[in-house]
Design an enzyme around this catalytic site. Structure first.
Site, mmCIF file in Angstrom:
data_model
loop_
_atom_site.group_PDB
_atom_site.id
_atom_site.type_symbol
_atom_site.label_atom_id
_atom_site.label_comp_id
_atom_site.label_asym_id
_atom_site.label_seq_id
_atom_site.Cartn_x
_atom_site.Cartn_y
_atom_site.Cartn_z
ATOM 1 N N HIS A 150 -2.490 7.860 6.746
ATOM 2 C CA HIS A 150 -1.448 8.705 6.127
ATOM 3 C C HIS A 150 -2.055 9.994 5.562
ATOM 4 O O HIS A 150 -1.432 11.053 5.616
ATOM 5 C CB HIS A 150 -0.745 7.971 4.984
ATOM 6 C CG HIS A 150 0.375 7.077 5.411
ATOM 7 N ND1 HIS A 150 1.508 7.550 6.034
ATOM 8 C CD2 HIS A 150 0.563 5.736 5.280
ATOM 9 C CE1 HIS A 150 2.337 6.535 6.272
ATOM 10 N NE2 HIS A 150 1.785 5.422 5.825
ATOM 11 N N GLY A 175 0.846 -1.194 0.000
ATOM 12 C CA GLY A 175 0.000 0.000 0.000
ATOM 13 C C GLY A 175 0.873 1.231 0.000
ATOM 14 O O GLY A 175 2.021 1.185 0.446
ATOM 15 N N HIS A 201 -4.575 1.845 7.383
ATOM 16 C CA HIS A 201 -3.202 2.349 7.533
ATOM 17 C C HIS A 201 -2.943 3.488 6.532
ATOM 18 O O HIS A 201 -2.389 4.530 6.894
ATOM 19 C CB HIS A 201 -2.232 1.175 7.330
ATOM 20 C CG HIS A 201 -0.784 1.547 7.330
ATOM 21 N ND1 HIS A 201 0.113 1.058 8.261
ATOM 22 C CD2 HIS A 201 -0.052 2.345 6.511
ATOM 23 C CE1 HIS A 201 1.311 1.570 8.007
ATOM 24 N NE2 HIS A 201 1.241 2.340 6.946
ATOM 25 N N GLU A 202 -3.383 3.270 5.291
ATOM 26 C CA GLU A 202 -3.116 4.271 4.241
ATOM 27 C C GLU A 202 -3.983 5.521 4.422
ATOM 28 O O GLU A 202 -3.510 6.639 4.211
ATOM 29 C CB GLU A 202 -3.333 3.672 2.844
ATOM 30 C CG GLU A 202 -2.481 2.451 2.508
ATOM 31 C CD GLU A 202 -0.998 2.637 2.772
ATOM 32 O OE1 GLU A 202 -0.501 3.778 2.750
ATOM 33 O OE2 GLU A 202 -0.324 1.616 3.031
ATOM 34 N N CYS A 257 5.702 -0.018 7.530
ATOM 35 C CA CYS A 257 5.415 1.135 6.680
ATOM 36 C C CYS A 257 6.671 1.474 5.884
ATOM 37 O O CYS A 257 7.766 1.501 6.449
ATOM 38 C CB CYS A 257 5.011 2.316 7.563
ATOM 39 S SG CYS A 257 4.634 3.814 6.643
ATOM 40 N N LEU A 258 6.507 1.730 4.586
ATOM 41 C CA LEU A 258 7.675 2.079 3.759
ATOM 42 C C LEU A 258 8.364 3.340 4.283
ATOM 43 O O LEU A 258 9.565 3.520 4.067
ATOM 44 C CB LEU A 258 7.247 2.293 2.308
ATOM 45 C CG LEU A 258 6.776 1.051 1.537
ATOM 46 C CD1 LEU A 258 6.323 1.443 0.136
ATOM 47 C CD2 LEU A 258 7.867 -0.007 1.468
ATOM 48 N N GLN A 276 3.402 9.917 1.130
ATOM 49 C CA GLN A 276 4.652 9.159 1.262
ATOM 50 C C GLN A 276 5.615 9.411 0.111
ATOM 51 O O GLN A 276 6.788 9.040 0.198
ATOM 52 C CB GLN A 276 4.357 7.656 1.360
ATOM 53 C CG GLN A 276 3.659 7.268 2.656
ATOM 54 C CD GLN A 276 3.486 5.781 2.727
ATOM 55 O OE1 GLN A 276 2.531 5.227 2.183
ATOM 56 N NE2 GLN A 276 4.419 5.100 3.369
HETATM 57 NI NI NI Z 1 2.574 3.490 5.839
#
Ligand code: NI
Length: 166
Positions: A138, A45, A134-135, A92-93, A50
């Site tokens: 963000h 995701g 989660h996204e 998370c990236l 991000q």
């Molecule tokens: Ni994330």
């Protein structure tokens, strides 16, 4: 590739996004770029902040976890009801090397648009619901480490796995 992953500590990750209003070729090209970043980074995701773009766009691909899934695009997603609860380890990236258990609802209902602006209202559960929450966090400037206990967070800071100010 023009876009790079932004990491924890970058102010753009804390900035609430604004909705997308123009669904043109430039926007669709951006989504394509975003998709390239997610696959290169091996993510399931990705939210637009991000990669430094403060707009309400999320992409999800949980096909490595759920058979039959593939790339999904969610523009201006709004979660309006939730139910149940589950505990799942998240990463998370934007927070490399950190994985922690996070408690969230396990079913959500959400409105969103696709890359053409068409509107949808859909229920999600399991992995898609988990990744979407989660996204969507963000998009509101929230990171998954905000959901863990202060003690665990302090431990991550003391190990220098996340910055003291993030
Ligand atoms: Ni994330």
């Amino acid at each position: 590739m023009q876009y790079k992953i932004r990491y924890i500590g970058d102010p753009v990750l804390r900035k609430p996004t604004t909705d997308v209003g123009t669904f043109d070729d430039t926007f669709r090209r951006f989504i394509k770029d975003m998709t390239d970043v997610m696959y290169v980074e091996d993510g399931i995701g990705l939210a637009a902040p991000q990669i430094g773009f403060s707009k309400s766009v999320v992409i999800v691909d949980v096909s490595e976890l759920v058979k039959g899934e593939g790339l999904r695009i969610f523009v201006n997603p709004k979660i309006y009801s939730t139910s149940g609860e589950s505990v799942v380890e998240e990463g998370c990236l934007s927070i490399p090397g950190v994985r922690e258990k996070v408690t969230r609802p396990d079913t959500i209902r959400m409105t969103y648009q696709d890359e053409t602006g068409a509107e949808f209202d859909e229920e999600f559960d399991g992995w898609p619901a988990r990744v979407l929450q989660h996204e969507v966090d963000h998009l509101n400037g929230i990171l998954f480490v905000d959901h863990i206990s202060p003690l665990k967070r302090q431990l991550l800071i003391s190990k220098e796995m996340i910055p003291a100010k993030y």
